[in-house]
Design a protein around this motif. Structure first.
Motif, PDB file in Angstrom:
ATOM      1  N   UNK A 129      12.472  -7.488   1.730  1.00 63.23           N
ATOM      2  CA  UNK A 129      13.001  -6.569   0.724  1.00 63.23           C
ATOM      3  C   UNK A 129      13.354  -7.323  -0.561  1.00 63.23           C
ATOM      4  N   UNK A 130      13.914  -8.503  -0.396  1.00 64.64           N
ATOM      5  CA  UNK A 130      14.332  -9.297  -1.556  1.00 64.64           C
ATOM      6  C   UNK A 130      13.153  -9.745  -2.402  1.00 64.64           C
ATOM      7  N   UNK A 131      11.985  -9.838  -1.789  1.00 63.76           N
ATOM      8  CA  UNK A 131      10.760 -10.172  -2.528  1.00 63.76           C
ATOM      9  C   UNK A 131      10.120  -8.911  -3.116  1.00 63.76           C
ATOM     10  N   UNK A 132      10.002  -7.885  -2.296  1.00 63.57           N
ATOM     11  CA  UNK A 132       9.241  -6.694  -2.696  1.00 63.57           C
ATOM     12  C   UNK A 132       9.905  -5.927  -3.832  1.00 63.57           C
ATOM     13  N   UNK A 133      11.210  -5.694  -3.747  1.00 59.88           N
ATOM     14  CA  UNK A 133      11.875  -4.809  -4.704  1.00 59.88           C
ATOM     15  C   UNK A 133      11.736  -5.296  -6.148  1.00 59.88           C
ATOM     16  N   UNK A 134      12.080  -6.530  -6.480  1.00 56.10           N
ATOM     17  CA  UNK A 134      11.941  -6.946  -7.886  1.00 56.10           C
ATOM     18  C   UNK A 134      10.489  -7.000  -8.347  1.00 56.10           C
ATOM     19  N   UNK A 135       9.577  -7.368  -7.466  1.00 57.27           N
ATOM     20  CA  UNK A 135       8.166  -7.395  -7.855  1.00 57.27           C
ATOM     21  C   UNK A 135       7.641  -5.980  -8.093  1.00 57.27           C
ATOM     22  N   UNK A 170      13.987   3.977  -2.850  1.00 58.74           N
ATOM     23  CA  UNK A 170      14.440   4.724  -4.014  1.00 58.74           C
ATOM     24  C   UNK A 170      15.796   4.220  -4.505  1.00 58.74           C
ATOM     25  N   UNK A 171      16.657   3.835  -3.585  1.00 56.59           N
ATOM     26  CA  UNK A 171      17.995   3.375  -3.967  1.00 56.59           C
ATOM     27  C   UNK A 171      17.958   2.037  -4.693  1.00 56.59           C
ATOM     28  N   UNK A 172      16.994   1.197  -4.373  1.00 51.13           N
ATOM     29  CA  UNK A 172      16.993  -0.168  -4.883  1.00 51.13           C
ATOM     30  C   UNK A 172      15.984  -0.417  -6.000  1.00 51.13           C
ATOM     31  N   UNK A 173      15.242   0.604  -6.394  1.00 49.34           N
ATOM     32  CA  UNK A 173      14.267   0.444  -7.471  1.00 49.34           C
ATOM     33  C   UNK A 173      14.645   1.305  -8.671  1.00 49.34           C
ATOM     34  N   UNK A 174      14.161   0.947  -9.867  1.00 51.33           N
ATOM     35  CA  UNK A 174      14.456   1.727 -11.069  1.00 51.33           C
ATOM     36  C   UNK A 174      13.574   2.967 -11.151  1.00 51.33           C
ATOM     37  N   UNK A 175      13.864   3.864 -12.107  1.00 55.42           N
ATOM     38  CA  UNK A 175      13.098   5.111 -12.224  1.00 55.42           C
ATOM     39  C   UNK A 175      11.605   4.915 -12.472  1.00 55.42           C
ATOM     40  N   UNK A 176      11.220   3.756 -12.980  1.00 60.60           N
ATOM     41  CA  UNK A 176       9.783   3.513 -13.198  1.00 60.60           C
ATOM     42  C   UNK A 176       9.003   3.532 -11.892  1.00 60.60           C
ATOM     43  N   UNK A 177       9.694   3.279 -10.786  1.00 57.34           N
ATOM     44  CA  UNK A 177       9.061   3.404  -9.464  1.00 57.34           C
ATOM     45  C   UNK A 177       9.224   4.847  -9.016  1.00 57.34           C
TER      46      UNK A 177
END
Length: 295
Positions: A129-135, A170-177
């Motif tokens: 998760x720590x890799x996927x979310x910011x990427x 959805x909770x950990x990503x910005x609206x662009x996702x």
């Protein structure tokens, strides 16, 4: 953009099992999609992948290009490498006037492995998760700058499959996702499409309308079938032919002012499910559900 109805070519053939419907030419897919009443179609394995080739073909049939699947590997490569790999796809969607890109993380995925049961699908550890979310967030922002909204496709046999995984994404990503809500995949995973639609209506940017045959789903779970084996058994069908409550799914989207595509996507063996017949069934049922929900 208003609400529009499209279809995925999985009605005619299957990208993971190209032998299904292999004998049916692209022109037949397109003619039948239009005959069934659809305004647009998503990409499939027989489509040209340049706008110069594809645009006149779709124009002949009065169809728009809705979007197209992109399998990302952000767990395995950084954002720049992913953007480079995706560039031909991004360029095609942009040139064809698409608004969204269907995006799924396919690192470690098993949905295309015909001998691997779904119980062996990959899961994300905290380090993943720590890799996927910011990427994913960075990729989505770069995509948005190109005029495309990332539509994340939760999918059986992949790292984002369950309702809980969708909620965390959805909770950990910005609206662009943005979220692609797939009613069939979520039901298969044991989730509730209406509940997810209610909870994440503001993030849903694309909808795949797939119905489920409940008895086939139960048998597939009991036998722990591979994903494609369940497809061949007939687990999926078009809206109105299964157990998904599309009225309950569409109401919260209508209340939130959803605009864009509702796409019939129901992978079946065309030898058992006549494509034009099912395309018409799906269009007519989804039209009724959409009119009731959106007015």
């Amino acid at each position: 953009m208003t609400l529009r109805l499209g279809i995925n070519p999985l009605t005619w053939t299957n990208d993971d099992m190209p032998e299904l419907g292999a004998e049916t030419p692209l022109e037949t897919w397109l003619a039948e999609a239009r005959e069934a009443g659809f305004e647009g179609i998503e990409l499939g394995n027989k489509f040209p992948r340049t706008a110069a080739e594809l645009s006149p073909i779709l124009a002949r049939h009065g169809l728009a290009l809705v979007s197209g699947w992109y399998g990302a590997r952000l767990l395995e490569r950084d954002v720049e490498a992913e953007l480079n790999a995706a560039e031909p796809h991004i360029a095609l969607l942009s040139a064809m006037g698409c608004g969204v890109m269907v995006h799924a993380e396919v690192s470690r995925a098993i949905h295309g492995q015909r001998g691997t049961p779904l119980s062996r699908r990959p899961v994300l550890w905290e380090a993943d998760w720590a890799v996927l979310i910011p990427r994913l967030a960075a990729f989505a922002r770069r995509l948005k700058a190109r005029g495309l909204h990332l539509a994340y496709h939760h999918h059986m046999g992949t790292v984002i499959e369950t309702e809980a995984e969708i909620d965390r994404l959805m909770a950990e990503t910005p609206p662009e996702v943005g979220l692609l809500l797939d009613t069939g995949h979520l039901s298969f995973a044991g989730g509730d499409p209406a509940r997810v639609a209610q909870r994440h209506a503001g993030r849903i940017v694309h909808v795949h309308c797939k119905d489920i045959r409940a008895a086939v789903l139960e048998r597939s779970r009991q036998r722990d079938l591979p994903f494609l084996a369940a497809v061949l058994e007939g687990v999926f069908t078009v809206p109105g032919d299964g157990c998904v409550d599309f009225s309950a799914v569409l109401r919260p989207l209508a209340a939130r002012g959803y605009v864009g595509w509702l796409v019939v996507e129901a992978e079946q063996d065309p030898a058992n499910a006549h494509p034009l017949t099912y395309a018409r069934m799906g269009h007519d049922a989804l039209s009724r559900f959409a009119r009731a929900a959106f007015g």
